[in-house]
Write a protein that holds these residues in place. Structure first.
Motif, mmCIF file in Angstrom:
data_model
loop_
_atom_site.group_PDB
_atom_site.id
_atom_site.type_symbol
_atom_site.label_atom_id
_atom_site.label_comp_id
_atom_site.label_asym_id
_atom_site.label_seq_id
_atom_site.Cartn_x
_atom_site.Cartn_y
_atom_site.Cartn_z
ATOM 1 N N LEU A 72 0.837 -1.200 0.000
ATOM 2 C CA LEU A 72 0.000 0.000 0.000
ATOM 3 C C LEU A 72 0.876 1.256 0.000
ATOM 4 O O LEU A 72 0.603 2.231 -0.706
ATOM 5 N N ARG A 75 2.242 1.993 -3.461
ATOM 6 C CA ARG A 75 1.211 2.573 -4.320
ATOM 7 C C ARG A 75 1.026 4.065 -3.982
ATOM 8 O O ARG A 75 0.956 4.912 -4.871
ATOM 9 N N ALA A 76 0.970 4.367 -2.689
ATOM 10 C CA ALA A 76 0.765 5.755 -2.255
ATOM 11 C C ALA A 76 1.949 6.633 -2.652
ATOM 12 O O ALA A 76 1.771 7.787 -3.072
ATOM 13 N N PRO A 179 1.117 3.055 7.127
ATOM 14 C CA PRO A 179 0.232 2.471 6.116
ATOM 15 C C PRO A 179 -0.653 1.329 6.639
ATOM 16 O O PRO A 179 -1.738 1.105 6.111
ATOM 17 N N VAL A 182 -4.079 2.461 7.539
ATOM 18 C CA VAL A 182 -4.992 2.634 6.401
ATOM 19 C C VAL A 182 -5.737 1.320 6.154
ATOM 20 O O VAL A 182 -6.945 1.304 5.908
ATOM 21 N N LEU A 183 -5.003 0.206 6.277
ATOM 22 C CA LEU A 183 -5.618 -1.109 6.055
ATOM 23 C C LEU A 183 -6.682 -1.425 7.110
ATOM 24 O O LEU A 183 -7.603 -2.181 6.858
ATOM 25 N N ARG A 188 -11.414 3.072 4.236
ATOM 26 C CA ARG A 188 -10.057 2.865 3.727
ATOM 27 C C ARG A 188 -9.681 3.854 2.646
ATOM 28 O O ARG A 188 -8.537 4.304 2.586
ATOM 29 N N GLU A 189 -10.632 4.180 1.778
ATOM 30 C CA GLU A 189 -10.338 5.092 0.680
ATOM 31 C C GLU A 189 -9.963 6.474 1.218
ATOM 32 O O GLU A 189 -8.983 7.072 0.773
ATOM 33 N N TYR A 192 -6.592 6.295 2.846
ATOM 34 C CA TYR A 192 -5.547 6.195 1.818
ATOM 35 C C TYR A 192 -5.283 7.565 1.186
ATOM 36 O O TYR A 192 -4.122 7.963 1.009
ATOM 37 N N GLN A 193 -6.357 8.288 0.866
ATOM 38 C CA GLN A 193 -6.187 9.621 0.270
ATOM 39 C C GLN A 193 -5.452 10.560 1.232
ATOM 40 O O GLN A 193 -4.685 11.425 0.815
ATOM 41 N N LEU A 195 -3.157 9.638 3.398
ATOM 42 C CA LEU A 195 -1.733 9.249 3.321
ATOM 43 C C LEU A 195 -1.087 9.851 2.069
ATOM 44 O O LEU A 195 0.006 10.419 2.134
ATOM 45 N N VAL A 196 -1.788 9.741 0.936
ATOM 46 C CA VAL A 196 -1.247 10.276 -0.319
ATOM 47 C C VAL A 196 -1.056 11.798 -0.198
ATOM 48 O O VAL A 196 -0.016 12.330 -0.628
#
Ligand code: SF4
Length: 207
Positions: A72, A75-76, A179, A182-183, A188-189, A192-193, A195-196
């Protein structure tokens, strides 16, 4: 007091450090774990990412961030525009800490104590001195406490650029969540955003 200090070579390369860390007995965490999980990545990396400790997969494979949280994170980072070739990834604590109800049962992650983080600190200090990153990305509360002290609260400072002295060196740091959180998040979305977005702050700080 527990400390990795006697095991850390005074000089040498990252490979020398990695070899020495494989034999670290600086605190009791080495006993139940499979192996030391040292940092990996580019010696000349511009960014050092610091997590908490290896997880189950990392402990088995001997490399940091190879499990689900690592995937993850990759990806981020890509989405935020941080080049993996520019990164060095490591953990505040180099051995997996876990509880296990019975042998062969699943090993459940346990957060390292302040004592264990302090014991393992000399390895992180040695990595920082060799890699000399332009920026440290702090992944989660444990890494934050290990680097910035026990009053660190990730929610208060995530996505900002901090300037602090770390192990005697002036460093710039961008904290964000780990990360793995986030899981575990309900949304989760959204997590995740978040984190990004924080990693984009790090990408901009690098210029
Ligand atoms: Fe050494 Fe760190 Fe492992 Fe403790 S956790 S034995 S200090 S490498």
């Amino acid at each position: 007091a527990y400390t990795a200090k006697p095991f850390v070579p005074d000089h040498g390369t990252l490979d020398d450090l990695r070899r020495a860390a494989a034999g670290c007995r600086g605190c009791p965490l080495h006993r139940p774990a499979t192996q030391t999980v040292f940092g990996t990545g580019n010696t000349h990396a511009r960014v050092m990412l610091v997590g908490e400790q290896p997880g189950d997969q990392e402990d088995r494979q001997g490399k940091p961030f190879v499990g689900p949280a690592g995937k993850l994170l990759d990806r981020a980072l890509a989405e935020a525009g941080v080049d993996p070739a520019d990164t060095y990834v490591t953990n505040a604590v180099k051995h997996f800490k876990f509880t296990q109800a019975e042998p062969r049962k699943r090993r459940i992650h346990k957060s390292p104590s302040l004592r264990e983080m302090t014991a393992c600190g000399p390895w992180l200090a040695a990595e920082l001195a060799l890699v000399e990153p332009e920026l440290i990305v702090v992944l989660g509360a444990t890494a934050g406490k290990a680097l910035l002290g026990s009053s660190f609260r990730v929610g208060q400072v995530r996505g900002t650029v901090l300037e602090e002295e770390i192990h005697g060196r002036p460093e710039r740091l961008v904290p964000t969540v780990h990360p793995s959180s986030v899981l575990r998040a309900d949304d989760r979305e959204q997590a995740y955003q978040g984190l990004v977005a924080d990693l984009k702050v790090a990408a901009r700080a690098l210029g």
